[in-house]
Motif scaffolding. Structure first.
Motif, PDB file in Angstrom:
ATOM      1  N   ALA A 319       2.913  -2.701   1.861  1.00 24.39           N
ATOM      2  CA  ALA A 319       3.764  -3.657   1.154  1.00 24.39           C
ATOM      3  C   ALA A 319       4.170  -4.810   2.060  1.00 24.39           C
ATOM      4  O   ALA A 319       4.215  -5.971   1.623  1.00 24.39           O
ATOM      5  N   ARG A 323       1.198  -7.785   0.886  1.00 27.64           N
ATOM      6  CA  ARG A 323       1.769  -8.163  -0.398  1.00 27.64           C
ATOM      7  C   ARG A 323       1.397  -9.599  -0.763  1.00 27.64           C
ATOM      8  O   ARG A 323       1.378 -10.493   0.080  1.00 27.64           O
ATOM      9  N   ALA A 329       4.680  -6.433  -6.821  1.00 30.18           N
ATOM     10  CA  ALA A 329       3.793  -5.648  -5.958  1.00 30.18           C
ATOM     11  C   ALA A 329       4.323  -4.230  -5.824  1.00 30.18           C
ATOM     12  O   ALA A 329       5.499  -4.026  -5.509  1.00 30.18           O
TER      13      ALA A 329
END
Length: 341
Positions: A319, A323, A329
């Motif tokens: 992440a 991202r 996301a």
């Protein structure tokens, strides 16, 4: 059966010392929302403050991700940055060790206060330079929730309060089932579609995957629709059923072993008959399920360091490092449930 639905992840960028206070307040509030008793909300605030202070003093592009634990009761604070990393990680976890002229109690305090604390650091000039940490706090007597091999991060597109992505994980018997949902577009209507599909999932997360996705399709007919991916983990194999742009990958220390994308279509609108894929699950493998808000390029040539991260840290690393900021996301990482004697 253990199951939970978690809200979008609270994100606190540590770009100024004042963000340390915001991180502590966010952790305290999250702990209270999670129902943690007694002094645990204050301990959560201390954990977030120490991790944020460490990012402020030593790291670049540092962020805390604060949320309920993905499975079970409790909350977690994830920390991620882009370097320079910790060359002497074990010493950094010891009270009294400091490189900044302070008392040197930061990570030592986190280790003592958290029910479970995991940390990895990469140094040098490679692609995976930085430090990733996960501190989980759970109610007394519920240490198992802190040890679950599950991780997730779910982030709304910048500028939006509502997140059109959603995720959940549930244990039913000897299997673990995880879902990632991506409502079309972003904002309130996308969030409503994802939340409705999530309710269908929780009605009976143990039923056959094709039936789960078909139930979501029927429920979402009056919404803008969504992409959906559901994976079920057994001891030695996994099953996947998906519609749209939710991906699943199986990773081990040796590399990416399997990768699948959902069938073309939109859950709630135009959906083909769902097909369930079955594939091997090697010992120690981790399933990675993510929406298209995570750049799929991470899996082309992942570093050995990334592949060795436990699920909680792998979700934070993907992440934070991969991202797409113009989209919601979500990444969810999981291993099969542990068997206990």
């Amino acid at each position: 059966m253990i199951r939970t639905t978690v809200p979008p992840t609270a994100q606190v960028r540590i770009d100024h010392h004042s963000a340390v206070h915001l991180a502590a307040e966010t952790a305290r509030r999250t702990a209270r929302v999670c129902g943690l008793p007694g002094a645990l909300p204050e301990q959560a605030a201390v954990v977030a403050s120490e991790l944020a202070t460490n990012l402020d003093k030593h790291a670049s592009d540092g962020t805390l991700y604060i949320q309920p634990v993905p499975l079970g009761e409790g909350m977690e604070v994830l920390a991620a940055d882009r370097g320079p990393g910790m060359a002497e990680l074990e010493r950094c976890l010891t009270d009294g060790y400091t490189t900044a002229g302070t008392l040197g109690v930061g990570l030592g305090a986190v280790t003592r206060l958290a029910t479970h604390f995991a940390i990895r650091s990469g140094t040098g000039a490679g692609a995976e330079v930085g430090t990733w940490a996960c501190a989980r706090l759970t109610p007394p007597g519920d240490r198992g929730a802190a040890l679950q091999g599950v991780g997730s991060v779910c982030l709304a597109v910048d500028g939006e309060e509502d997140c059109g992505d959603a995720r959940a994980v549930a244990d039913t018997g000897d299997t673990r089932t995880a879902v990632v949902l991506d409502g079309l577009g972003h904002g309130t209507q996308a969030a409503e579609a994802a939340a409705l599909a999530l309710r269908v999932f929780h009605t009976d997360p143990g039923r056959p995957l094709g039936e789960l996705v078909t139930g979501m399709h029927r429920a979402l007919r009056q919404t803008r629709g969504a992409a959906a991916g559901v994976v079920r983990l057994h001891d030695d194999h996994a099953e996947y059923c998906g519609i749209g742009n939710v991906r699943v990958l199986i990773v081990t220390h040796q590399g990416v072993q399997s990768r699948l994308t959902g069938q073309p279509g939109v859950v709630g609108w135009s959906m083909p008959a769902p097909h369930v894929h079955r594939f091997p699950l090697p010992p120690g493998a981790t399933a990675v399920l993510h929406s298209d808000g995570i750049d799929a390029g991470w899996a082309r040539d992942p570093s050995p360091f990334l592949l060795r991260l436990p699920p909680s840290l792998l979700s934070a690393a993907l992440a934070h490092g991969h991202r797409r900021i113009r989209d919601d996301a979500t990444v969810l990482t999981a291993r099969p449930p542990q068997r206990h004697p």
